[in-house]
Scaffold this active site. Structure first.
Site, PDB file in Angstrom:
ATOM      1  N   GLY A  79       1.292  -1.551  -0.082  1.00 50.77           N
ATOM      2  CA  GLY A  79      -0.174  -0.227  -0.349  1.00 50.77           C
ATOM      3  C   GLY A  79       1.140   1.298  -0.094  1.00 50.77           C
ATOM      4  O   GLY A  79       1.747   1.453   0.117  1.00 50.77           O
TER       5      GLY A  79
ATOM      6  N   GLY B  99      -0.037  -5.245   0.492  1.00 48.20           N
ATOM      7  CA  GLY B  99      -1.920  -4.624   0.115  1.00 48.20           C
ATOM      8  C   GLY B  99      -1.594  -5.484  -1.780  1.00 48.20           C
ATOM      9  O   GLY B  99      -2.558  -6.594  -2.020  1.00 48.20           O
TER      10      GLY B  99
ATOM     11  N   GLU C 228       4.523  -6.107   6.934  1.00 48.26           N
ATOM     12  CA  GLU C 228       4.712  -5.171   7.774  1.00 48.26           C
ATOM     13  C   GLU C 228       4.941  -5.170   9.086  1.00 48.26           C
ATOM     14  O   GLU C 228       5.102  -4.271   9.798  1.00 48.26           O
ATOM     15  CB  GLU C 228       2.549  -4.841   8.322  1.00 48.26           C
ATOM     16  CG  GLU C 228       2.131  -4.951   7.029  1.00 48.26           C
ATOM     17  CD  GLU C 228       1.720  -6.419   6.137  1.00 48.26           C
ATOM     18  OE1 GLU C 228       2.416  -7.735   6.644  1.00 48.26           O
ATOM     19  OE2 GLU C 228       1.548  -6.143   4.889  1.00 48.26           O
TER      20      GLU C 228
ATOM     21  N   ASP D 145      -2.268  -7.410   7.770  1.00 54.72           N
ATOM     22  CA  ASP D 145      -3.787  -6.654   7.550  1.00 54.72           C
ATOM     23  C   ASP D 145      -3.662  -7.801   5.884  1.00 54.72           C
ATOM     24  O   ASP D 145      -3.970  -8.766   5.715  1.00 54.72           O
ATOM     25  CB  ASP D 145      -4.225  -5.353   7.488  1.00 54.72           C
ATOM     26  CG  ASP D 145      -3.041  -4.793   6.088  1.00 54.72           C
ATOM     27  OD1 ASP D 145      -2.306  -4.940   5.586  1.00 54.72           O
ATOM     28  OD2 ASP D 145      -3.120  -3.731   5.987  1.00 54.72           O
TER      29      ASP D 145
HETATM   30  C1  QUE Z   1       6.729  -2.906   4.554  1.00 55.34           C
HETATM   31  C2  QUE Z   1       6.096  -2.756   4.217  1.00 55.34           C
HETATM   32  C3  QUE Z   1       5.713  -2.187   3.275  1.00 55.34           C
HETATM   33  C4  QUE Z   1       6.850  -1.762   2.418  1.00 55.34           C
HETATM   34  C5  QUE Z   1       8.108  -2.381   2.919  1.00 55.34           C
HETATM   35  C6  QUE Z   1       8.150  -3.207   4.615  1.00 55.34           C
HETATM   36  C7  QUE Z   1       4.953  -1.896   1.980  1.00 55.34           C
HETATM   37  C8  QUE Z   1       4.691  -1.098   1.025  1.00 55.34           C
HETATM   38  C9  QUE Z   1       6.190  -1.126   0.285  1.00 55.34           C
HETATM   39  C10 QUE Z   1       6.448  -0.469  -0.404  1.00 55.34           C
HETATM   40  C11 QUE Z   1       7.970  -0.447  -1.536  1.00 55.34           C
HETATM   41  C12 QUE Z   1       8.218   0.280  -2.214  1.00 55.34           C
HETATM   42  C13 QUE Z   1       7.698   0.796  -3.168  1.00 55.34           C
HETATM   43  C14 QUE Z   1       6.623   1.130  -2.298  1.00 55.34           C
HETATM   44  C15 QUE Z   1       5.825   1.178  -1.289  1.00 55.34           C
HETATM   45  O1  QUE Z   1       6.928  -1.731   1.315  1.00 55.34           O
HETATM   46  O2  QUE Z   1       3.372  -1.674   2.194  1.00 55.34           O
HETATM   47  O3  QUE Z   1       5.782   2.361  -2.729  1.00 55.34           O
HETATM   48  O4  QUE Z   1       7.488   2.160  -3.939  1.00 55.34           O
HETATM   49  O5  QUE Z   1       3.815  -0.850   0.298  1.00 55.34           O
HETATM   50  O6  QUE Z   1       9.555  -3.660   4.903  1.00 55.34           O
HETATM   51  O7  QUE Z   1       4.380  -3.110   4.462  1.00 55.34           O
END
Ligand code: QUE
Length: 330
Positions: A69, A118, A141, A149
């Protein structure tokens, strides 16, 4: 500067299939509110269109299916005190997770790259989760002081042995074959066969997935399954830590080091969540998760975890002492 004129969700009818492309490749297709709304709209269009017999869900860009997400944005909303904005994000995301579980036609995710958080939520509740040798699945998470979740409080406690607690607490990343073995994915198809599988699916028969699928050789998960069960099939962190300490193996020492980096409050919340989720159906699990997001995103560890992993990227979060999880469940 405008990012791009292209929509972040591209939903089309191709033959007898509804195809949905998550198209924000520079953010690894991480879901934001407009993308979630786009998927929700595609779900109702496709559900009611008798010419569409199945759904194919994909990620653009070749590196990711969906990284999760838009947690950077959620952090900003939480820091600004915009509880309604935080609520809008999670409520709309979880509604999509539920709609996928209840979708009356095959929902086929082609997972060829990163699939976390997500991304798991828009795939795991569907009928077919096809992975390639480039797939990487995880619920990471606890590293950002959130919790597993998107309905995984329903899914993870139903995996065998200690797998659910292990994936949830450590954020272990599973390659495609391992994800099939663990039960998060359903079919393994090599990347070079995906274009042919996709073309076949446009004919409207989900049964072709079985014909493209290859058996998975026992992988890293099989090698550690007995240890995962011995160490993680416990309901308390002290019991899990004690079991890991008793193993006296490099794998167990690695797991302890990983747990030492995660938010203590988040791990306590996660264990309690999976314990409660075991006895609940998916809608009840999603409701429990939504209630939890209200308190967990207000806890200082959440902003700090996103800062450390995704904003400053120093990977040096300074966690608060462990809170009593009961205060967060309310
Ligand atoms: C734990 C997470 C997320 C994460 C890294 C974690 C997560 C998430 C992203 C993410 C990664 C690259 C992106 C971005 C989001 O990383 O939920 O927009 O370009 O979305 O250790 O929960």
């Amino acid at each position: 500067m405008a990012e791009t004129a292209e929509p972040s969700i591209v939903a089309r009818r191709e033959g007898a299939a509804g195809t949905i492309l998550m198209n924000r490749p520079r953010a690894l297709n991480a879901l934001d509110v407009p993308m979630i709304a786009g998927i929700a709209a595609a779900i109702s269009d496709i559900r009611d269109d008798p010419a569409v017999r199945l759904v194919v869900l994909e990620g653009a860009g070749g590196r990711a299916f969906c990284a999760g997400g838009d947690v950077r944005r959620i952090r900003e909303l939480a820091l600004a005190g915009d509880a309604a904005g935080v609520e809008e994000f999670f409520a709309s995301e979880y509604a999509v997770n539920r709609a996928i579980a209840e979708f009356p036609k095959p929902w086929i995710s082609l997972i060829d790259g990163v699939c976390m958080g997500g991304g798991i939520g828009v795939s795991v509740h569907g009928s077919h989760r096809v992975v390639t040798e480039h797939a990487l699945l995880a619920m990471p998470e606890t590293a950002i002081a959130l919790f597993p979740d998107v309905g995984t409080s329903f899914v993870l406690p139903r995996l065998p042995g200690g797998l659910g607690n292990w994936l949830a607490l450590t954020g272990a990343r599973l390659k495609g074959a391992d994800a099939v073995e663990a039960g998060l994915a359903t079919h393994f198809v090599p990347r070079d066969q995906l274009p042919a599988l996709r073309a076949a699916l446009l004919q409207g028969d989900a049964g072709v997935v079985d014909r493209f699928a290859q058996p998975v050789p026992p992988g890293a998960v099989a090698a550690q399954r007995a240890a995962v069960d011995r160490c993680f099939a416990h309901d308390s962190l002290p019991a899990i830590r004690a079991a890991l300490a008793a193993e006296d193996s490099d794998w167990a020492r690695d797991q302890l080091a990983i747990l030492d980096r995660m938010s203590p409050t988040s791990m306590a919340v996660t264990l309690e969540l999976l314990r409660r989720g075991r006895a609940l159906d998916l809608p009840a699990c999603l409701a429990m998760e939504l209630a939890l997001t209200r308190r967990v995103t207000q806890h200082p560890d959440f902003a700090e975890g996103v800062r450390a992993v995704l904003v400053d990227k120093d990977n040096a979060p300074r966690w608060a002492p462990q809170a009593d999880p009961a205060t967060l469940f309310g």
